[in-house]
Design a protein around this motif. Structure first.
Motif, short mmCIF file in Angstrom:
data_model
loop_
_atom_site.label_atom_id
_atom_site.label_comp_id
_atom_site.label_asym_id
_atom_site.label_seq_id
_atom_site.Cartn_x
_atom_site.Cartn_y
_atom_site.Cartn_z
N PRO A 297 -37.34 -24.26 -109.86
CA PRO A 297 -38.01 -24.08 -108.57
C PRO A 297 -38.12 -22.58 -108.27
O PRO A 297 -37.15 -21.83 -108.39
CB PRO A 297 -37.08 -24.76 -107.57
N VAL A 298 -39.32 -22.13 -107.91
CA VAL A 298 -39.51 -20.72 -107.59
C VAL A 298 -39.97 -20.59 -106.15
O VAL A 298 -40.74 -21.40 -105.64
CB VAL A 298 -40.52 -20.04 -108.54
N SER A 299 -39.47 -19.55 -105.49
CA SER A 299 -39.71 -19.34 -104.08
C SER A 299 -40.01 -17.86 -103.84
O SER A 299 -39.87 -17.03 -104.74
CB SER A 299 -38.49 -19.79 -103.27
N ILE A 300 -40.38 -17.54 -102.60
CA ILE A 300 -40.79 -16.18 -102.25
C ILE A 300 -39.98 -15.69 -101.06
O ILE A 300 -39.84 -16.40 -100.06
CB ILE A 300 -42.29 -16.11 -101.93
N LEU A 301 -39.46 -14.48 -101.18
CA LEU A 301 -38.88 -13.75 -100.06
C LEU A 301 -39.85 -12.62 -99.72
O LEU A 301 -40.15 -11.78 -100.56
CB LEU A 301 -37.51 -13.17 -100.42
N ASP A 302 -40.33 -12.61 -98.49
CA ASP A 302 -41.34 -11.63 -98.08
C ASP A 302 -40.80 -10.81 -96.92
O ASP A 302 -40.34 -11.37 -95.91
CB ASP A 302 -42.62 -12.37 -97.68
N LEU A 303 -40.85 -9.49 -97.05
CA LEU A 303 -40.40 -8.60 -95.98
C LEU A 303 -41.56 -8.08 -95.14
O LEU A 303 -41.38 -7.17 -94.33
CB LEU A 303 -39.61 -7.43 -96.56
N HIS B 137 -41.84 -23.37 -103.81
CA HIS B 137 -40.89 -24.28 -103.18
C HIS B 137 -40.59 -23.90 -101.73
O HIS B 137 -40.62 -24.75 -100.84
CB HIS B 137 -39.60 -24.31 -103.99
N ARG B 138 -40.26 -22.65 -101.50
CA ARG B 138 -39.97 -22.21 -100.14
C ARG B 138 -40.45 -20.77 -99.94
O ARG B 138 -40.68 -20.03 -100.89
CB ARG B 138 -38.48 -22.37 -99.80
N TYR B 139 -40.57 -20.38 -98.68
CA TYR B 139 -41.07 -19.05 -98.31
C TYR B 139 -40.19 -18.53 -97.18
O TYR B 139 -40.18 -19.09 -96.08
CB TYR B 139 -42.52 -19.15 -97.85
N TRP B 140 -39.45 -17.46 -97.47
CA TRP B 140 -38.53 -16.90 -96.49
C TRP B 140 -38.99 -15.51 -96.08
O TRP B 140 -39.60 -14.77 -96.87
CB TRP B 140 -37.13 -16.79 -97.08
N VAL B 141 -38.67 -15.13 -94.84
CA VAL B 141 -38.83 -13.76 -94.37
C VAL B 141 -37.49 -13.26 -93.87
O VAL B 141 -36.61 -14.06 -93.51
CB VAL B 141 -39.90 -13.66 -93.27
N ALA B 142 -37.32 -11.94 -93.87
CA ALA B 142 -35.99 -11.37 -93.62
C ALA B 142 -35.99 -10.47 -92.40
O ALA B 142 -36.96 -9.79 -92.10
CB ALA B 142 -35.54 -10.57 -94.85
N LYS C 183 -46.69 -27.72 -97.13
CA LYS C 183 -45.66 -28.26 -98.02
C LYS C 183 -44.46 -27.34 -98.17
O LYS C 183 -43.35 -27.80 -98.46
CB LYS C 183 -46.27 -28.53 -99.40
N LEU C 184 -44.65 -26.06 -98.04
CA LEU C 184 -43.56 -25.10 -98.20
C LEU C 184 -42.42 -25.37 -97.23
O LEU C 184 -42.64 -25.68 -96.06
CB LEU C 184 -44.06 -23.68 -97.92
N ARG C 185 -41.19 -25.20 -97.70
CA ARG C 185 -40.08 -24.99 -96.79
C ARG C 185 -40.16 -23.53 -96.34
O ARG C 185 -40.41 -22.64 -97.14
CB ARG C 185 -38.75 -25.28 -97.46
N VAL C 186 -39.94 -23.30 -95.06
CA VAL C 186 -40.10 -21.96 -94.49
C VAL C 186 -38.82 -21.59 -93.76
O VAL C 186 -38.22 -22.42 -93.07
CB VAL C 186 -41.30 -21.92 -93.51
N GLY C 187 -38.39 -20.34 -93.92
CA GLY C 187 -37.15 -19.98 -93.25
C GLY C 187 -36.81 -18.51 -93.32
O GLY C 187 -37.65 -17.66 -93.62
N SER C 188 -35.54 -18.24 -93.05
CA SER C 188 -35.05 -16.87 -92.92
C SER C 188 -34.20 -16.49 -94.12
O SER C 188 -33.35 -17.26 -94.55
CB SER C 188 -34.22 -16.73 -91.65
N GLY C 189 -34.45 -15.30 -94.58
CA GLY C 189 -33.66 -14.81 -95.71
C GLY C 189 -33.13 -13.41 -95.51
O GLY C 189 -33.34 -12.57 -96.35
N GLY C 190 -32.46 -13.12 -94.43
CA GLY C 190 -32.01 -14.11 -93.48
C GLY C 190 -32.06 -13.59 -92.05
O GLY C 190 -32.51 -12.49 -91.78
N ILE C 191 -31.53 -14.43 -91.18
CA ILE C 191 -31.17 -14.00 -89.83
C ILE C 191 -29.80 -13.32 -89.93
O ILE C 191 -28.85 -13.89 -90.46
CB ILE C 191 -31.08 -15.21 -88.88
N MET C 192 -29.71 -12.09 -89.42
CA MET C 192 -28.44 -11.35 -89.45
C MET C 192 -27.64 -11.77 -88.21
O MET C 192 -27.80 -11.21 -87.12
CB MET C 192 -28.70 -9.85 -89.47
N LEU C 193 -26.82 -12.78 -88.38
CA LEU C 193 -26.23 -13.49 -87.25
C LEU C 193 -25.44 -12.60 -86.29
O LEU C 193 -25.53 -12.80 -85.07
CB LEU C 193 -25.35 -14.64 -87.77
N PRO C 194 -24.66 -11.61 -86.76
CA PRO C 194 -23.93 -10.78 -85.80
C PRO C 194 -24.81 -9.97 -84.85
O PRO C 194 -24.31 -9.44 -83.86
CB PRO C 194 -23.10 -9.85 -86.70
#
Length: 330
Positions: free
Chosen positions: A10-16, A45-50, A76-87
């Protein structure tokens, strides 16, 4: 079990939402939306932004807003955070944001969490009225907001509309701290090999050896982040990758700048950024296929997430298109 062949990967993308020199943040964000739509069509598979702040080349600071725009434009993509800086945030606010996203796009939202500020010290102070070092406690608090209260429990603060929603929570890391915590909690783990490649194998080993099954996962799941540059020839891919090398060179000097046009790098410059970009996938389709095969022979991973600092948007699109052709045709 980790995947062992390229065509199973599975290949995914992290986009800044990278801002190239001579362009604008608006152009960068529109390019992100364009790439996301195409990635959806190509079968990623998924697409994250940071989340990053006060960074000249990065336009993805309002991460939750951008996730919603991407999810709306894809199917179709799963979309999410890569990542949310929780603190940087109140866990309640993040629960509300991602509960909203999961309510609108059910079954497609990933909540990747990191513990670094994603910025410099002065900006971190501006972001956080009271910084917390208790990252595990913040993760627990955040996850609790998605869980309905049980009968007889004392009423507590509810994160509407997060209650009852179930975005997939990931822990992100560039060392073994989050690897150990992800293993303890039975959560999927994403390692930042795109900027901390030297710790890849120790962190993955820590996670797999200490993994405890949970209601989320019955067995460990590792995603590895890598830098990418694919082109028709090795030479073209290598030249385009020089924009990535220039990016890390500027970061190392403490003076981040917008993404620079490709150029020939000196040997001294290449050596200076080697520890940050080693392990990158760079080359023609045939070369990339070999590199991925070698990676799967040596690393116990379940998925790879690629990020790119290629200067021209059309070249970046072509790079991701060629990568998917390699994986699909392997």
């Amino acid at each position: 079990m980790p995947v062992r062949t390229v065509n199973e990967l599975p290949v995914s993308i992290l986009d800044l939402a990278t801002i190239s020199e001579g362009t604008t943040p608006g152009a960068a964000l529109r390019s992100t939306l364009d790439l996301a739509e195409r990635a959806d069509q190509w079968g990623y598979h998924r697409y994250w932004v940071a989340e990053h702040h006060n960074m000249a080349p990065i336009a993805s600071a309002a991460t939750s807003v951008l996730i919603g725009l991407i999810a709306e434009r894809t199917r179709k993509l799963r979309v999410g955070s890569g990542g949310i800086m929780l603190p940087n945030h109140s866990p309640l606010i993040i629960a509300e944001q991602f509960g909203t996203l999961e309510s609108l796009y059910p079954g497609r939202i990933d909540l990747g969490l990191g513990r670094a500020p994603g910025t410099d010290g002065r900006t971190a102070q501006a972001l956080r009225r009271s910084a917390s070092d208790d990252f595990p406690g913040m993760v627990d608090e955040l996850r609790s907001y998605f869980t309905p209260e049980r009968t007889g429990q004392r009423p507590q603060v509810q994160a509407i509309p997060a209650v009852g929603q179930d975005p997939l929570v990931w822990l992100l890391g560039s060392s073994d701290f989050s690897a150990g915590l992800a293993a303890q909690l039975g959560l999927p783990f994403s390692f930042a090999g795109h900027f901390s490649p030297g710790f890849t194998f120790p962190a993955i080993d820590t996670y797999r050896k200490n993994f405890q099954p949970s209601e989320v996962l019955s067995e460990p799941y590792v995603k590895l982040g890598l830098n990418l540059s694919v082109a028709e020839t090795d030479g073209e891919a290598r030249l385009q990758f020089s924009s990535t090398e220039q990016h890390f060179l500027a970061l190392g000097r403490g003076r981040p700048v917008e993404i620079q046009p490709p150029r020939e790098m000196t040997q001294q410059e290449v050596r200076a950024v080697h520890s940050s970009v080693s392990g990158a996938v760079v080359g023609s389709p045939a070369t990339v296929k070999e590199q991925l095969g070698s990676l799967l022979d040596t690393a116990e991973i379940d998925e790879v997430m690629f990020t790119s600092y290629i200067y021209e948007h059309e070249d970046r699109l072509r790079s991701y298109e060629l990568l998917k052709e390699v994986v699909d045709g392997a």
